[in-house]
Design a protein around this motif. Structure first.
Motif, short mmCIF file in Angstrom:
data_model
loop_
_atom_site.label_atom_id
_atom_site.label_comp_id
_atom_site.label_asym_id
_atom_site.label_seq_id
_atom_site.Cartn_x
_atom_site.Cartn_y
_atom_site.Cartn_z
N ARG A 17 4.46 8.78 2.96
CA ARG A 17 3.18 8.66 2.23
C ARG A 17 2.10 8.00 3.09
NH1 ARG A 17 4.76 6.20 -3.69
NH2 ARG A 17 6.44 7.66 -4.19
N GLN B 158 10.45 7.27 2.06
CA GLN B 158 9.41 7.92 1.26
C GLN B 158 8.04 7.26 1.49
OE1 GLN B 158 8.14 9.90 -2.45
NE2 GLN B 158 10.27 9.30 -2.54
N LEU C 45 7.04 7.93 -12.32
CA LEU C 45 5.66 7.70 -12.77
C LEU C 45 5.57 7.85 -14.28
CD1 LEU C 45 2.57 7.37 -12.34
CD2 LEU C 45 2.47 9.84 -11.88
N LYS D 292 0.14 2.47 -6.96
CA LYS D 292 -0.60 1.62 -7.92
C LYS D 292 -1.80 2.36 -8.51
CE LYS D 292 -1.39 -1.43 -4.66
NZ LYS D 292 -0.63 -0.79 -3.56
N THR D 293 -2.56 3.03 -7.65
CA THR D 293 -3.77 3.71 -8.10
C THR D 293 -3.44 4.88 -9.02
OG1 THR D 293 -4.81 3.07 -6.03
CG2 THR D 293 -5.90 4.80 -7.27
N THR D 294 -2.44 5.64 -8.62
CA THR D 294 -2.00 6.79 -9.42
C THR D 294 -1.59 6.33 -10.81
OG1 THR D 294 -1.17 7.78 -7.37
CG2 THR D 294 -0.39 8.75 -9.43
N SER E 166 9.06 3.57 -7.96
CA SER E 166 7.93 4.50 -7.89
C SER E 166 8.16 5.53 -6.79
CB SER E 166 6.65 3.69 -7.65
OG SER E 166 5.52 4.53 -7.62
N ASN E 167 9.23 6.33 -7.00
CA ASN E 167 9.64 7.30 -5.98
C ASN E 167 9.33 8.74 -6.34
OD1 ASN E 167 10.98 5.48 -4.05
ND2 ASN E 167 12.32 5.07 -5.81
N SER E 168 9.17 9.02 -7.61
CA SER E 168 9.10 10.42 -8.04
C SER E 168 8.15 10.55 -9.23
CB SER E 168 10.49 10.87 -8.49
OG SER E 168 10.89 10.08 -9.61
N PRO E 169 7.76 11.78 -9.53
CA PRO E 169 6.93 12.02 -10.73
C PRO E 169 7.64 11.55 -12.01
CG PRO E 169 6.90 13.94 -9.31
CD PRO E 169 7.92 13.01 -8.73
N PRO F 223 0.83 -1.21 0.00
CA PRO F 223 0.00 0.00 0.00
C PRO F 223 0.87 1.27 0.00
CG PRO F 223 -0.91 -1.58 1.55
CD PRO F 223 0.39 -2.16 1.05
N GLY F 224 0.48 2.25 -0.83
CA GLY F 224 1.19 3.52 -0.86
C GLY F 224 2.27 3.65 -1.93
N VAL F 225 2.57 2.57 -2.65
CA VAL F 225 3.65 2.66 -3.65
C VAL F 225 3.23 3.38 -4.93
CG1 VAL F 225 4.98 0.67 -2.82
CG2 VAL F 225 3.18 0.30 -4.53
N ASP G 11 -5.58 -3.42 -9.87
CA ASP G 11 -4.77 -2.78 -8.82
C ASP G 11 -5.11 -3.43 -7.48
OD1 ASP G 11 -4.23 -1.10 -6.58
OD2 ASP G 11 -4.85 0.74 -7.61
P1 DAT Z 1 -1.39 2.79 -3.82
O1 DAT Z 1 -2.53 2.74 -4.79
O2 DAT Z 1 -0.27 1.88 -4.19
O3 DAT Z 1 -1.80 2.61 -2.39
P2 DAT Z 1 -1.39 5.65 -4.43
O4 DAT Z 1 -1.45 5.67 -5.92
O5 DAT Z 1 -2.64 5.91 -3.69
O6 DAT Z 1 -0.74 4.27 -3.92
O7 DAT Z 1 -0.25 6.67 -4.01
C1 DAT Z 1 0.08 6.94 -2.66
C2 DAT Z 1 0.57 8.36 -2.54
O8 DAT Z 1 1.82 8.50 -3.17
C3 DAT Z 1 -0.34 9.38 -3.17
O9 DAT Z 1 -0.33 10.53 -2.33
C4 DAT Z 1 0.31 9.72 -4.50
C5 DAT Z 1 1.77 9.48 -4.22
N1 DAT Z 1 2.51 8.94 -5.37
C6 DAT Z 1 2.13 7.91 -6.17
N2 DAT Z 1 3.06 7.66 -7.10
C7 DAT Z 1 4.06 8.54 -6.90
C8 DAT Z 1 5.32 8.78 -7.54
N3 DAT Z 1 5.75 8.07 -8.59
N4 DAT Z 1 6.09 9.78 -7.05
C9 DAT Z 1 5.68 10.51 -5.99
N5 DAT Z 1 4.51 10.33 -5.33
C10 DAT Z 1 3.71 9.36 -5.78
#
Ligand code: DAT
Length: 174
Positions: free
Chosen positions: A108, A104, A155, A19-21, A149-152, A15-17, A80
């Protein structure tokens, strides 16, 4: 008219890595359908109890699989979920395990309101690469890929790679 064949993609990881984004944006760019298994279970109340320790409902895995199977056979689905060994291996053409540096990830998850044991256990899950190992056991190793998956920038690079992979897959299968 026969539908174009489209691949099924699994996005997994702690969770938080992210995936949803990644999954939602990927759906936008590819036209594939995004499915968040947590939300699907919530909507259908696909649960079989409550975990007191983690204070969350326990997924009814059989019902989740039944609910999704028809759509998965059709193809073109991005799934996801923070676990991956509950799904049939035959569903997925490729599996991505997103990875985030633990400091990181900690930030999050704290931002998401996680505290105490739940926060610690999730960060530890990432440190021990639990989901990566789960994926390597559940799927053919050749289709399992880790993505930073650390930064924009990560992504955007992940999006570009998966969009390209999807286009190539469709060329090869249609
Ligand atoms: P998950 O669906 O894996 O639980 P999320 O997509 O909800 O994760 O993202 C968790 C948080 O991290 C959210 O505030 C957006 C941020 N985030 C996602 N991908 C990122 C990335 N590549 N770089 C920086 N922040 C990111």
């Amino acid at each position: 008219m026969k539908m174009r064949k489209r691949p099924n993609i699994l996005l997994t990881g702690t969770p938080g890595v992210g995936k949803t984004t990644l999954g939602k944006e990927l759906a936008q760019r590819t036209g594939l359908t995004y499915v968040n298994v947590g939300e699907l279970a919530q909507e259908g109340q696909l649960y079989e109890g409550y975990d007191e320790e983690y204070q969350c409902p326990i997924l009814d895995e059989d019902r989740v699989v039944d609910e999704l199977d028809e759509k998965m056979i059709e193809g073109g689905v991005i799934v996801d979920y923070h676990s991956c060994d509950l799904f049939p291996e035959r569903w997925f053409h490729i599996v991505f395990v997103l990875r985030t540096d633990n400091t990181q990830l900690y930030t999050r998850l704290e931002g998401r309101g996680y505290t105490g044991k739940k926060l610690q256990d999730n960060v530890q899950c990432e440190i021990f690469q639990t989901i990566y190992e789960e994926a390597m056991e559940a799927y053919s190793e050749e289709i399992v890929h880790q993505l930073p998956s650390n930064s924009p920038e990560d992504l955007e690079s992940n999006l570009e790679q998966i969009v390209q992979w999807t286009e190539q897959w469709m060329k090869d299968h249609n």
